[in-house]
Write a protein that holds these residues in place. Structure first.
Motif, PDB file in Angstrom:
ATOM      1  N   ASN A 203      29.701  37.174 -16.530  1.00 25.86           N
ATOM      2  CA  ASN A 203      28.857  38.294 -16.110  1.00 25.86           C
ATOM      3  C   ASN A 203      27.445  37.834 -15.764  1.00 25.86           C
ATOM      4  O   ASN A 203      26.881  38.212 -14.738  1.00 25.86           O
ATOM      5  N   ILE A 204      26.861  37.015 -16.621  1.00 23.13           N
ATOM      6  CA  ILE A 204      25.501  36.558 -16.330  1.00 23.13           C
ATOM      7  C   ILE A 204      25.494  35.606 -15.136  1.00 23.13           C
ATOM      8  O   ILE A 204      24.567  35.636 -14.311  1.00 23.13           O
ATOM      9  N   THR A 205      26.536  34.797 -14.992  1.00 18.90           N
ATOM     10  CA  THR A 205      26.610  33.916 -13.831  1.00 18.90           C
ATOM     11  C   THR A 205      26.692  34.726 -12.540  1.00 18.90           C
ATOM     12  O   THR A 205      26.019  34.407 -11.545  1.00 18.90           O
ATOM     13  N   ASP A 206      27.485  35.775 -12.557  1.00 14.12           N
ATOM     14  CA  ASP A 206      27.580  36.656 -11.392  1.00 14.12           C
ATOM     15  C   ASP A 206      26.224  37.278 -11.070  1.00 14.12           C
ATOM     16  O   ASP A 206      25.839  37.383  -9.904  1.00 14.12           O
ATOM     17  N   PHE A 207      25.499  37.670 -12.112  1.00 15.93           N
ATOM     18  CA  PHE A 207      24.183  38.271 -11.887  1.00 15.93           C
ATOM     19  C   PHE A 207      23.201  37.251 -11.314  1.00 15.93           C
ATOM     20  O   PHE A 207      22.430  37.564 -10.400  1.00 15.93           O
ATOM     21  N   ILE A 208      23.207  36.043 -11.839  1.00 21.30           N
ATOM     22  CA  ILE A 208      22.307  35.001 -11.338  1.00 21.30           C
ATOM     23  C   ILE A 208      22.566  34.746  -9.856  1.00 21.30           C
ATOM     24  O   ILE A 208      21.632  34.644  -9.052  1.00 21.30           O
ATOM     25  N   VAL A 209      23.838  34.662  -9.472  1.00 20.68           N
ATOM     26  CA  VAL A 209      24.179  34.454  -8.065  1.00 20.68           C
ATOM     27  C   VAL A 209      23.690  35.632  -7.218  1.00 20.68           C
ATOM     28  O   VAL A 209      23.224  35.446  -6.086  1.00 20.68           O
ATOM     29  N   THR A 210      23.761  36.838  -7.762  1.00 21.03           N
ATOM     30  CA  THR A 210      23.247  38.011  -7.054  1.00 21.03           C
ATOM     31  C   THR A 210      21.763  37.862  -6.756  1.00 21.03           C
ATOM     32  O   THR A 210      21.290  38.201  -5.669  1.00 21.03           O
ATOM     33  N   THR A 211      21.008  37.318  -7.708  1.00 23.33           N
ATOM     34  CA  THR A 211      19.553  37.201  -7.529  1.00 23.33           C
ATOM     35  C   THR A 211      19.154  36.054  -6.601  1.00 23.33           C
ATOM     36  O   THR A 211      18.000  35.963  -6.201  1.00 23.33           O
ATOM     37  N   VAL A 212      20.095  35.195  -6.258  1.00 25.68           N
ATOM     38  CA  VAL A 212      19.799  34.112  -5.313  1.00 25.68           C
ATOM     39  C   VAL A 212      19.370  34.678  -3.962  1.00 25.68           C
ATOM     40  O   VAL A 212      18.466  34.155  -3.306  1.00 25.68           O
ATOM     41  N   ASN A 213      20.009  35.769  -3.559  1.00 32.48           N
ATOM     42  CA  ASN A 213      19.766  36.321  -2.226  1.00 32.48           C
ATOM     43  C   ASN A 213      19.098  37.689  -2.207  1.00 32.48           C
ATOM     44  O   ASN A 213      18.531  38.079  -1.190  1.00 32.48           O
ATOM     45  N   HIS A 214      19.188  38.431  -3.291  1.00 36.60           N
ATOM     46  CA  HIS A 214      18.780  39.835  -3.252  1.00 36.60           C
ATOM     47  C   HIS A 214      17.269  39.957  -3.008  1.00 36.60           C
ATOM     48  O   HIS A 214      16.457  39.416  -3.760  1.00 36.60           O
ATOM     49  N   PRO A 215      16.865  40.706  -1.981  1.00 39.16           N
ATOM     50  CA  PRO A 215      15.437  40.830  -1.677  1.00 39.16           C
ATOM     51  C   PRO A 215      14.638  41.588  -2.730  1.00 39.16           C
ATOM     52  O   PRO A 215      13.428  41.395  -2.852  1.00 39.16           O
ATOM     53  N   ALA A 216      15.310  42.441  -3.507  1.00 38.52           N
ATOM     54  CA  ALA A 216      14.602  43.243  -4.515  1.00 38.52           C
ATOM     55  C   ALA A 216      14.471  42.529  -5.860  1.00 38.52           C
ATOM     56  O   ALA A 216      13.862  43.059  -6.790  1.00 38.52           O
ATOM     57  N   ALA A 217      15.023  41.320  -5.953  1.00 35.67           N
ATOM     58  CA  ALA A 217      15.048  40.622  -7.253  1.00 35.67           C
ATOM     59  C   ALA A 217      13.739  39.939  -7.601  1.00 35.67           C
ATOM     60  O   ALA A 217      13.488  39.615  -8.755  1.00 35.67           O
ATOM     61  N   ILE A 218      12.879  39.737  -6.586  1.00 34.41           N
ATOM     62  CA  ILE A 218      11.742  38.839  -6.786  1.00 34.41           C
ATOM     63  C   ILE A 218      10.593  39.464  -7.577  1.00 34.41           C
ATOM     64  O   ILE A 218      10.356  40.672  -7.516  1.00 34.41           O
ATOM     65  N   ASN A 219       9.915  38.584  -8.320  1.00 33.04           N
ATOM     66  CA  ASN A 219       8.691  38.908  -9.063  1.00 33.04           C
ATOM     67  C   ASN A 219       8.867  40.049 -10.045  1.00 33.04           C
ATOM     68  O   ASN A 219       7.978  40.869 -10.246  1.00 33.04           O
ATOM     69  N   GLN A 220      10.047  40.069 -10.650  1.00 30.45           N
ATOM     70  CA  GLN A 220      10.339  41.059 -11.678  1.00 30.45           C
ATOM     71  C   GLN A 220      11.078  40.407 -12.834  1.00 30.45           C
ATOM     72  O   GLN A 220      11.590  39.290 -12.724  1.00 30.45           O
ATOM     73  N   ILE A 221      11.139  41.158 -13.941  1.00 33.45           N
ATOM     74  CA  ILE A 221      11.860  40.726 -15.137  1.00 33.45           C
ATOM     75  C   ILE A 221      13.124  41.559 -15.246  1.00 33.45           C
ATOM     76  O   ILE A 221      13.077  42.795 -15.169  1.00 33.45           O
ATOM     77  N   TRP A 222      14.251  40.874 -15.434  1.00 31.96           N
ATOM     78  CA  TRP A 222      15.539  41.553 -15.471  1.00 31.96           C
ATOM     79  C   TRP A 222      16.216  41.336 -16.825  1.00 31.96           C
ATOM     80  O   TRP A 222      16.360  40.201 -17.273  1.00 31.96           O
ATOM     81  N   LEU A 223      16.616  42.433 -17.445  1.00 34.60           N
ATOM     82  CA  LEU A 223      17.426  42.362 -18.659  1.00 34.60           C
ATOM     83  C   LEU A 223      18.888  42.468 -18.264  1.00 34.60           C
ATOM     84  O   LEU A 223      19.238  43.172 -17.314  1.00 34.60           O
ATOM     85  N   ILE A 224      19.722  41.772 -18.985  1.00 35.12           N
ATOM     86  CA  ILE A 224      21.131  41.650 -18.613  1.00 35.12           C
ATOM     87  C   ILE A 224      22.005  41.742 -19.865  1.00 35.12           C
ATOM     88  O   ILE A 224      21.630  41.252 -20.924  1.00 35.12           O
TER      89      ILE A 224
END
Length: 311
Positions: A203-224
């Protein structure tokens, strides 16, 4: 096609990240303490490094390397965590900027929020950091430094704070719990009704891969998390079920168990087994349109069966 640089690639999480990215045909460069068939680049958090040339064609860094294990000598622990988890992280990010890397994904820890949510609402990404130990403090300082660097340089920073990560091959406390529950013996945890968040490795690996490309992922803190919290008794019952163990739970008042642990000087064990540690991932799911691909039941079953097959 993105070129991705992964640190900590020989670790539990780093191994999984590499496998997932390679399966998706990303170009991956791996970094570890020793260069070999598994690690392309030497990178040791506790030694000076200059990776600017190695990072020239890299688009994204996933920084999962960290010093985790607590040392008995507090002063040495403080210095070790400070140097490896804070100073080396910021230095790597600065070298990334110099090399033209676009995005820096930092695997932090829920320990930045604190140690427990007993008596309060679940942790959220908007909470003020309240780390209680040297490890959590080092991660909090690294987060602060990365966000400051992002503001000054334009580096896209993604910060991920996971709780305990588990899955096939997991070690330490979770492995000990699985080992205990697969023995044919009575276990005194039937009345423990706490709530704790965990995250399955896939699950966390899938999320990390999501943040590789997602434009909304940057400069934020994400709880998982797995988005389904478990009590210690629920977790043990699932392990017993999937392992077909003859172990069974019986009830001992939770307050007595906590008292006994404290009497034996094992307060940390009492907190892990009886205390709450919940994370709220509503913002994560909504902002990035992401949900964990594996349910808790699927994840626990996969973990337990892997443990049984290896023993």
């Amino acid at each position: 096609m993105k070129n991705i640089f992964i640190t900590g690639v020989t670790g539990f999480l780093g191994t999984s990240i590499k496998s997932k990215l390679c399966s998706l045909d990303y170009q991956v460069v791996t970094a570890g303490r020793i260069t070999n068939s598994y690690c392309d680049v030497e990178f040791d958090l506790e030694k000076p490094f200059d990776l600017v040339k190695k990072l020239k064609n890299i688009d994204v860094i996933i920084h999962s390397a960290a010093i985790v294990h607590v040392m008995k000598n507090k002063k040495m622990a403080d210095e070790k965590y400070q140097k490896a988890n804070y100073e080396a992280t910021i230095e790597l990010a600065k070298q990334a900027v110099a090399a033209g890397v676009k995005r820096f994904i930092f695997i932090s820890s829920i320990k930045v929020n604190g140690e427990t949510t007993t008596g309060r609402l679940p942790f959220s990404s908007s909470d003020l950091p309240l780390p209680k130990d040297a490890y959590g403090l080092s991660k909090a300082k690294a987060e602060e430094g990365l966000l400051d660097l992002a503001e000054k340089t334009g580096l896209e920073v993604v910060i991920i704070r996971p709780p305990l990560v588990y899955g096939p091959g997991v070690k330490a406390n979770f492995a000990s719990l699985v080992k205990l529950a697969t023995k044919s013996m009575p276990l005194p945890f039937g009345s423990i009704n706490n709530k704790r968040s965990f995250v399955f490795i896939d699950n966390i690996t899938d999320f990390i891969v999501t943040t590789v490309n997602h434009p909304a992922a940057i400069n934020q803190i994400w709880l998982i998390s797995d988005d389904e919290d478990l009590s210690t008794s629920q977790l043990l019952r699932l392990i017993i079920e999937y392992s077909e163990s003859k172990a069974f739970l019986f009830n001992v008042p939770q307050r007595f168990f906590v008292y006994l642990c404290r009497l034996l000087g094992k307060q940390n064990i009492a907190e892990r087994l009886c205390g709450d540690l919940q994370v709220d991932i509503k913002h994560t799911k909504e902002a990035l349109d992401w949900t964990p691909p594996y349910t808790v039941q699927q994840a626990i079953k996969k973990t337990v069966l892997s443990f049984i097959n290896k023993n």
